[in-house]
Write a protein that holds these residues in place. Sequence first.
Motif, PDB file in Angstrom:
ATOM      1  N   THR A   8      -5.051  -6.625   7.896  1.00 41.99           N
ATOM      2  CA  THR A   8      -4.893  -6.476   9.332  1.00 41.99           C
ATOM      3  C   THR A   8      -5.292  -7.805   9.979  1.00 41.99           C
ATOM      4  OG1 THR A   8      -7.121  -5.522   9.467  1.00 41.99           O
ATOM      5  CG2 THR A   8      -5.259  -3.980   9.391  1.00 41.99           C
ATOM      6  N   ASP A  41       4.826   4.242  -0.773  1.00 47.30           N
ATOM      7  CA  ASP A  41       4.835   5.508  -0.030  1.00 47.30           C
ATOM      8  C   ASP A  41       3.436   6.116   0.042  1.00 47.30           C
ATOM      9  OD1 ASP A  41       7.547   5.365   0.513  1.00 47.30           O
ATOM     10  OD2 ASP A  41       8.093   6.574  -1.235  1.00 47.30           O
ATOM     11  N   ALA A  44       1.218   4.066   2.357  1.00 48.16           N
ATOM     12  CA  ALA A  44       1.468   4.398   3.762  1.00 48.16           C
ATOM     13  C   ALA A  44       0.756   5.693   4.148  1.00 48.16           C
ATOM     14  CB  ALA A  44       2.959   4.493   4.026  1.00 48.16           C
ATOM     15  N   ASP A  45       0.760   6.683   3.258  1.00 53.04           N
ATOM     16  CA  ASP A  45       0.059   7.949   3.516  1.00 53.04           C
ATOM     17  C   ASP A  45      -1.447   7.725   3.679  1.00 53.04           C
ATOM     18  OD1 ASP A  45       2.452   9.336   3.316  1.00 53.04           O
ATOM     19  OD2 ASP A  45       2.077  10.002   1.241  1.00 53.04           O
ATOM     20  N   LEU A  47      -2.990   4.922   4.417  1.00 56.66           N
ATOM     21  CA  LEU A  47      -3.248   4.141   5.631  1.00 56.66           C
ATOM     22  C   LEU A  47      -3.253   5.035   6.868  1.00 56.66           C
ATOM     23  CD1 LEU A  47      -1.169   0.933   4.901  1.00 56.66           C
ATOM     24  CD2 LEU A  47      -3.660   1.101   5.040  1.00 56.66           C
ATOM     25  N   ARG A  48      -2.314   5.957   6.934  1.00 57.18           N
ATOM     26  CA  ARG A  48      -2.287   6.893   8.070  1.00 57.18           C
ATOM     27  C   ARG A  48      -3.567   7.723   8.115  1.00 57.18           C
ATOM     28  NH1 ARG A  48       3.291   6.772   7.211  1.00 57.18           N
ATOM     29  NH2 ARG A  48       3.258   8.414   5.650  1.00 57.18           N
ATOM     30  N   GLU A  49      -4.088   8.101   6.943  1.00 54.42           N
ATOM     31  CA  GLU A  49      -5.335   8.874   6.888  1.00 54.42           C
ATOM     32  C   GLU A  49      -6.497   8.120   7.531  1.00 54.42           C
ATOM     33  OE1 GLU A  49      -6.245   9.977   2.851  1.00 54.42           O
ATOM     34  OE2 GLU A  49      -4.320  10.973   2.579  1.00 54.42           O
ATOM     35  N   GLY A  51      -6.064   5.725   9.840  1.00 52.78           N
ATOM     36  CA  GLY A  51      -5.699   5.304  11.187  1.00 52.78           C
ATOM     37  C   GLY A  51      -5.101   3.917  11.307  1.00 52.78           C
ATOM     38  N   GLU A  53      -1.515   1.502  10.378  1.00 53.92           N
ATOM     39  CA  GLU A  53      -0.098   1.544  10.002  1.00 53.92           C
ATOM     40  C   GLU A  53       0.237   0.349   9.108  1.00 53.92           C
ATOM     41  OE1 GLU A  53       2.233   3.890  10.639  1.00 53.92           O
ATOM     42  OE2 GLU A  53       0.671   5.077  11.593  1.00 53.92           O
ATOM     43  N   ASP A  56       1.032  -2.933  10.661  1.00 57.21           N
ATOM     44  CA  ASP A  56      -0.036  -3.721  11.268  1.00 57.21           C
ATOM     45  C   ASP A  56      -0.488  -4.881  10.386  1.00 57.21           C
ATOM     46  OD1 ASP A  56      -0.037  -1.913  13.377  1.00 57.21           O
ATOM     47  OD2 ASP A  56      -1.751  -0.770  12.610  1.00 57.21           O
TER      48      ASP A  56
END
Length: 67
Positions: A8, A41, A44-45, A47-49, A51, A53, A56
Amino acid sequence: MSTAAMQTPDGTWRVEVGGVGSVAWYTLIGPGVTRAVPSVDKLADVLREVGVELGDFVEPQAASEAA
């Protein structure tokens, strides 16, 4: 063995990409988290957990560029 990385912009989260031959894996490193995942994939899951993306992330600056 890490072959590439992204992070990030503030450096809080980092993803290291490793692999052998055609097999790749991804390691997410951040506050209190170090987690290896087997696919983009799944990355990405995860990372969403936490917070964040995938979009980013940027390529880390080389030490010489930061100086």
